[in-house]
Write a protein that holds these residues in place. Structure first.
Motif, short mmCIF file in Angstrom:
data_model
loop_
_atom_site.label_atom_id
_atom_site.label_comp_id
_atom_site.label_asym_id
_atom_site.label_seq_id
_atom_site.Cartn_x
_atom_site.Cartn_y
_atom_site.Cartn_z
N LEU A 18 36.32 45.07 19.37
CA LEU A 18 37.42 44.14 19.59
C LEU A 18 38.17 44.50 20.88
N LEU A 19 38.69 43.50 21.48
CA LEU A 19 39.28 43.71 22.80
C LEU A 19 40.69 44.29 22.68
N ARG A 20 40.93 45.34 23.45
CA ARG A 20 42.26 45.92 23.39
C ARG A 20 43.12 45.31 24.48
N GLU A 56 43.52 44.85 32.30
CA GLU A 56 42.68 45.29 33.43
C GLU A 56 41.79 44.17 33.94
N ILE A 57 41.19 43.48 32.96
CA ILE A 57 40.30 42.39 33.37
C ILE A 57 41.09 41.31 34.10
N LYS A 58 42.30 41.10 33.58
CA LYS A 58 43.14 40.08 34.22
C LYS A 58 43.39 40.43 35.67
N LYS A 59 43.69 41.68 35.90
CA LYS A 59 43.98 42.08 37.27
C LYS A 59 42.76 41.99 38.15
N GLU A 60 41.65 42.37 37.57
CA GLU A 60 40.45 42.43 38.39
C GLU A 60 39.91 41.03 38.70
N THR A 61 39.92 40.18 37.67
CA THR A 61 39.25 38.91 37.87
C THR A 61 40.21 37.74 38.05
N GLY A 62 41.45 37.90 37.59
CA GLY A 62 42.40 36.81 37.76
C GLY A 62 42.38 35.77 36.64
N PHE A 63 41.57 35.96 35.63
CA PHE A 63 41.59 35.04 34.51
C PHE A 63 42.89 35.19 33.74
N SER A 64 43.29 34.12 33.07
CA SER A 64 44.50 34.22 32.27
C SER A 64 44.15 34.79 30.90
N MET A 83 32.49 39.38 32.68
CA MET A 83 33.67 38.72 33.25
C MET A 83 33.65 38.78 34.76
N ARG A 84 33.17 39.92 35.29
CA ARG A 84 33.19 40.06 36.74
C ARG A 84 32.32 38.99 37.40
N THR A 85 31.15 38.73 36.77
CA THR A 85 30.30 37.70 37.35
C THR A 85 30.92 36.33 37.20
N LEU A 86 31.47 36.07 36.00
CA LEU A 86 32.04 34.75 35.77
C LEU A 86 33.25 34.51 36.66
N ALA A 87 33.88 35.60 37.09
CA ALA A 87 35.10 35.44 37.88
C ALA A 87 34.84 34.69 39.17
N HIS A 88 33.59 34.70 39.61
CA HIS A 88 33.28 33.98 40.83
C HIS A 88 33.56 32.50 40.70
N PHE A 89 33.53 32.02 39.45
CA PHE A 89 33.61 30.57 39.28
C PHE A 89 34.93 30.12 38.70
N ARG A 90 35.88 31.01 38.72
CA ARG A 90 37.17 30.61 38.22
C ARG A 90 37.81 29.65 39.21
N PRO A 91 38.45 28.58 38.70
CA PRO A 91 39.09 27.64 39.62
C PRO A 91 40.24 28.31 40.37
#
Lengths: 664, 188
Positions: B8-10, B16-24, B84-92
Motif C-alpha cells: 500500500l502506498l505511504r 515524493e512521487i508528486k515532487k518528481e513527476t508533478g502528478f496530483s 509513474m516516472r514513465t507516465l509522467a511524460h504524458f501528464r497534461p
C-alpha cells in the motif's frame, strides 16, 4: 336583326383569343366592321417574319444568367483593383455592388429582384453548395479534436445569445419612450433567436482572407455550422408559441426534446445518404464520367430530405459529406476527384457571390421603418452578448481543455461572430405583422455592421494582436507518419492507464472502420490499403504532376519498371521488354519522337465516346514520370547500399513484370 | 492480506512521487489502483506479461515498444516509481507551470521530453539516430503485412529525405523535433 345576334365577347388577355372572338363577331355581325375585317385579314397575310423579338420566352433563365454573370464579373473586377481588395473583404464589396444595382433597379421601379433573395430560393439553391463545400472539405482532425468546444459554443452560446438579446430587447421595448409597447415577449425572443446565430457564409467569406491558424478557424466555423440545429429549433419553437399565445412547461420540455431530434435526426439522415453514396461509388469503375454527380446528388438529397421533416438540413449535409468522403475518395478516379473539388468550389463561390449581391439588392428594395433606439440597441446588445457568452464559456471550457484558449483567441472568436444571409432569410420568413419590417431592418443593420465593420477591421486586428497565422503545411509524409506514430503511442499509454480518453475511442472507431466498413464501401484491394500507403501514393502522384507541368520530366533518366498506379491508369501497366541500354539522351529523343507521333495517330483513330474518358497524354506523362522517379531512387539506393550489402540483392531480382500481384 | 498491506502506498511516497513527476494526489492514487489491478502477481512490480495482458495493447502496433519503454535497461520488473516516472511524460501541462522560470530543470512532460520519449521508441540501439532500418521496422509495424518491402523502402527513403538536413541519411533527434505535429495537439 344583325344587332340582336351580338355575341358576348369575354374580355380576355392574349391577342389570339380576342382575335378569335372578334372573328366570331364578324361572322355573326358582318356589316359594320367590314373595313376592320379587311385590315384584320390583311394583318393575317403579313410576310413570314425572318427576325422577330420574343423575350418572354427566355426571360427567367436570361435574368438568372445575367445576374450570375454580373456577380462573377464583379468578383473579377475586385482583383484588378488591388488596393481595394486588400483593405475591404470581398463580401463587403459585393454587398455594395448589390446596393448599387438595387438602387438602379429601384429607379426603374421594378420589383423583380426582391423575390430573388426570397427564402425558398436562398435555402434550396444558394445555401446548399456552400455548406456542401464546407462539409466535404472539413478538416476532420482539428474538428473532432475540438468537437466538445465547438458544441458548447454552438449550442450553449447560441441559446445564451438568443435569450439575452430577446429579453433585453423586450425590456427595451417596454420603456415608454421607445413607443414599441406592442412588441410582446415571444416576438422578441423570436427576433433574438434569428439574429443570434453566427452565419457560416459570412464567416467563410471573411476568415478565408485572413488566414488565421487552424484552431481558431475551425472553432468559429464549426460553431457557425453546428448552431443551425439550435436556430431551427428555436425558430420553430417561438413561431409555434407565438401562434398559440401561451407556453407551458410541457412545451418547453418538448422544445428540448425536439432539439435533440432535430440535430441527431439531421445527422442520421446525412450519414445514411453518405453510406449509400459511398456504396454506390464502389461500382462506378465503368462509368467514371458520372461519378461526381453521385456525390452532389446524394448530398443534395440528404439536405432536402432533412428539410422535409424540419430537421437541420445543414447538419445533414455536413454529415453526408463527412461520411462519404473517405470511402468515395478511395473508389473514384483521380479525375473525378478533381472534378468534385472544382465543381464544389465553383458552385460555392458563385452562391456566395450571389448571396451577398442579393443581400445588397434586397436592402434597397425594402421599405425600412427606422427606429433608432431599437436598431442601435440591437447592434450593441448583439455585440455585448457575444463577448459575454464567449468569455464565460471559455472560462468553463478551459477547465476541460488541454490546450487552453488564450485571451487573444477569445477575442477573435468573439469578434468573428458574423451574422449573414441566413438571419436575413429567416427574418423574411416571419409572418407578416407590423413588427416584421422593423425586425428586418434591425437584422439587416446587424448584418451590415458585422460584415462591414467587423469584417474590415478583423484583418488589421489580427495583425496587431499577432495572432498565429495558418501554417503553410505541405503535407509531408514525415508528418503523416509522425502523427500516426503519436496516435498509436498515446492510445497505448491511455490503455495502460486504463483511461478511456479521446485516443481510445478514436482508435476503436478506426478499427471498426477497417474491419467492417471499409470492406463494404471500398472496391477491390484498396479496402485493405493502410492509410499511410494511400497518403504516400497521393503525394507521389502530386509530385509527379508537378514535375510534368514544370517540364523537367525529360531530365530524369528513362528506365522502366512496373509499379502500381491504380488511379491513373485503369488499364494494366505497360509491359515493356528490357531493351539494350543505349545512351540516355538518345533514348529520350527516341521516346519523345515516338510518343509525339504515335499518340497523334492513335487519337485520330479512336472513336468518340461521350461515356468514356480517353487517356490523356498529360496523364501518361505523369505516370511515366512517376515510374522514372521510382527507378531513380531505386538506383540510388542500390549504389549506396552496395557497400552496406544488407539487403540489396534480393529485392532487385524481384523486379519482374509480374510482381504487380503483391503490390496493392 | 499480508502481502497486499506491504504494498500500500505511504504518504511520504506519494509526496515524493508528486515532487518528481508533478502528478496530483488524486491522480497518483488512481494510477496506483490501476497499477495494482495490473499487478496480478501482487509483488509490487509489473512484468512484461502483466502489460501484455491489457487487450488493447496487444493489438496496438507499437505495443511491444511501449511496454519496453517502461522497463529500464536490462531489467524485467518495474515498480510503481518507475511506472509513474514513465507516465509522467504524458501528464497534461498545467497552466501554473507555464509561468515557472526556466532555470528549473525541464519538467518531465515538456514537449521536448515527450518527443525524446517517442524518439527512443524508434531508436532501439540508442545511438541517437534513427537509421533507415529502424524506420523501416516501425513502418512495417504500423502498416501491416500487405505492403511490399520495396514500397515501404521508398516511403522510408522519402521520409528520411524530407527530414534529414545534415545529409547523414538518418534522422537525429534535432531533425526529429522539427517535424511539426498537426495543429491542435490536444493531448500533449
Amino acid at each position: 336583326m344583325s344587332g340582336s345576334l351580338c355575341v358576348k365577347v369575354r374580355a380576355s388577355p392574349g391577342r389570339t383569343s380576342t382575335l378569335a372572338s372578334r372573328t366570331i363577331l364578324q361572322l355573326q355581325n358582318p356589316a359594320p366592321e367590314d373595313s376592320h375585317h379587311q385590315t384584320n385579314s390583311t394583318h393575317h397575310k403579313k410576310a413570314f417574319p425572318v427576325l422577330s423579338f420574343n423575350f418572354d420566352h427566355v426571360r427567367k433563365p436570361f435574368e438568372i444568367s445575367l445576374w450570375i454573370l454580373l456577380a462573377l464579373l464583379m468578383k473579377l473586377g475586385f482583383h484588378i483593383i488591388p488596393r481595394v481588395s486588400h483593405v475591404v473583404p470581398e463580401s463587403c464589396l459585393l454587398i455594395v455592388v448589390g446596393l448599387l444595382v438595387g438602387g438602379i433597379i429601384k429607379a426603374f421601379d421594378e420589383d423583380a429582384p426582391v423575390q430573388m433573395l426570397d427564402s425558398k430560393f436562398f435555402f434550396l439553391y444558394l445555401l446548399p453548395p456552400i455548406i456542401l463545400d464546407a462539409g466535404y472539405f472539413l478538416p476532420m482532425r482539428p474538428f473532432t479534436e475540438n468537437l466538445g468546444t465547438i458544441l458548447v459554443f454552438a449550442v450553449v452560446g447560441t441559446l445564451w445569445n438568443a435569450f439575452f438579446i430577446g429579453l433585453t430587447m423586450y425590456g427595451v421595448c417596454q420603456i415608454e419612450a421607445v413607443k414599441l409597447g406592442r412588441v410582446d415577449l415571444l416576438s422578441c425572443l423570436l427576433f433574438g433567436s434569428i439574429v443570434s446565430a453566427v452565419d457560416p457564409v459570412a464567416v467563410l467569406a471573411v476568415f478565408e482572407e485572413i488566414h488565421i491558424n487552424e484552431l481558431l478557424h475551425i472553432l468559429v466555423f464549426g460553431e457557425s455550422l453546428l448552431n443551425d440545429a439550435v436556430t431551427v429549433v428555436l425558430y420553430h419553437l417561438f413561431t409555434e408559441f407565438s401562434h398559440k399565445g401561451t407556453v407551458t412547461v410541457a412545451d418547453a420540455f418538448l422544445g428540448v426534446v425536439s432539439f435533440f431530434v432535430v440535430s441527431l435526426g439531421g445527422i442520421l439522415i446525412g450519414a445514411i445518404y453518405g453510406i449509400i453514396g459511398a456504396f454506390t461509388s464502389r461500382f462506378t469503375s465503368h462509368s467514371r464520367v458520372i461519378e461526381p454527380l453521385f456525390v452532389f446528388l446524394y448530398s443534395y438529397m440528404a439536405y432536402l430530405s432533412a428539410e422535409v421533416f424540419h430537421l437541420s438540413g445543414i447538419m445533414s449535409l455536413i454529415a453526408c459529406g463527412v461520411v462519404m468522403r473517405p470511402y468515395v475518395e478511395a473508389n473514384i478516379s483521380h479525375k473525378s476527384y478533381t472534378t468534385i473539388k472544382y465543381f464544389l468550389k465553383m458552385w460555392s463561390s458563385v452562391s456566395e457571390t450571389l448571396i451577398f449581391i442579393f443581400l445588397g439588392v434586397s436592402t434597397v428594395a425594402q421599405p425600412h421603418p427606422w427606429n433608432w433606439t431599437f436598431v442601435v440597441v440591437t447592434v450593441v446588445v448583439c455585440f455585448v452578448s457575444r463577448v459575454l457568452g464567449v468569455v464565460s464559456l471559455t472560462y468553463i471550457i478551459n477547465k476541460f481543455r488541454i490546450v487552453k484558449l488564450t485571451k487573444k483567441d477569445q477575442f477573435i472568436v468573439a469578434y468573428g461572430g458574423l451574422r449573414g444571409a441566413i438571419a436575413f432569410s429567416l427574418g423574411f420568413l416571419l409572418p407578416d405583422n407590423e413588427m416584421k419590417q422593423l425586425f428586418l431592418t434591425a437584422i439587416i443593420t446587424v448584418i451590415f455592421y458585422t460584415v462591414f465593420v467587423q469584417g474590415m477591421t478583423i484583418r488589421p486586428l489580427v495583425e496587431l494582436l499577432a495572432v498565429k497565422k495558418k501554417k503553410e503545411s505541405k503535407g509531408s509524409i514525415n508528418e503523416e507518419i509522425h502523427t500516426q506514430f503519436l496516435d498509436h503511442l498515446l492510445t497505448g499509454i491511455e490503455d495502460i492507464c486504463g483511461h478511456y480518453g479521446h485516443h481510445h475511442w478514436k482508435d476503436k472507431l478506426n478499427r471498426f472502420n477497417k474491419a467492417y466498413v471499409k470492406k463494404w464501401l471500398i472496391t477491390g484491394e484498396r479496402s485493405t490499403e493502410p492509410q499511410l500507403i494511400s497518403f504516400y501514393n497521393k503525394m507521389e502522384m502530386k509530385q509527379a504532376m508537378m514535375l510534368v507541368e514544370s517540364g523537367s520530366a525529360a531530365k530524369l533518366p528513362t528506365i522502366m519498371t512496373p509499379v502500381s498506379m491504380q488511379n491513373i491508369q485503369p488499364k494494366e501497366p505497360l509491359k515493356r521488354r528490357a531493351i539494350p541500354s543505349i545512351s540516355k539522351s538518345r533514348e529520350q529523343e527516341i521516346r519523345k519522337m515516338l510518343r509525339g507521333n504515335l499518340q497523334k495517330t492513335r487519337q485520330r483513330l479512336r472513336s468518340y465516346s461521350r461515356h468514356d474518358l480517353m487517356v490523356d497524354p498529360f496523364e501518361e506523362d505523369v505516370s511515366e514520370v512517376r515510374l522514372r522517379k521510382q527507378r531513380v531512387e531505386m538506383e540510388r539506393r542500390v549504389s549506396s547500399n552496395s557497400a552496406a550489402n544488407k539487403q540489396s540483392q534480393p529485392w532487385i531480382s524481384k523486379q519482374q513484370l509480374g510482381k504487380d500481384n503483391n503490390i496493392p | 492480506m499480508g502481502s497486499r498491506a506491504s504494498t500500500l502506498l505511504r504518504e511520504e511516497e506519494i509526496e515524493e512521487i508528486k515532487k518528481e513527476t508533478g502528478f496530483s494526489h488524486s491522480q497518483i492514487t488512481r494510477l496506483y489502483s490501476r497499477f495494482t489491478s495490473l499487478d496480478k502477481g501482487e509483488n509490487g512490480t509489473l512484468s512484461r506479461e502483466d502489460f501484455q495482458r491489457i487487450p488493447e495493447l496487444a493489438i496496438n502496433p507499437l505495443g511491444d515498444r511501449i511496454i519496453n519503454a517502461f522497463f529500464p535497461e536490462g531489467e524485467d520488473q518495474v515498480n510503481f516509481r518507475g511506472f509513474m516516472r514513465t507516465l509522467a511524460h504524458f501528464r497534461p501541462i498545467e497552466d501554473n507551470e507555464k509561468n515557472k522560470n526556466s532555470s528549473a530543470s525541464e519538467p518531465l512532460n515538456s514537449r521536448t521530453n515527450k518527443l525524446l520519449f517517442a524518439f527512443r521508441l524508434y531508436d532501439l540501439d540508442r545511438d541517437d539516430k534513427i537509421s533507415r532500418d529502424e524506420l523501416l521496422q516501425v513502418l512495417r509495424m504500423m502498416v501491416g503485412v500487405n505492403i511490399s518491402d520495396e514500397q515501404l523502402g521508398s516511403i522510408a527513403d522519402r521520409t528520411i529525405q524530407e527530414a534529414d538536413t545534415n545529409g547523414d541519411n538518418s534522422i537525429s533527434f534535432n531533425e526529429f523535433i522539427k517535424v511539426p505535429p498537426v495543429d491542435g495537439e490536444q493531448d500533449y
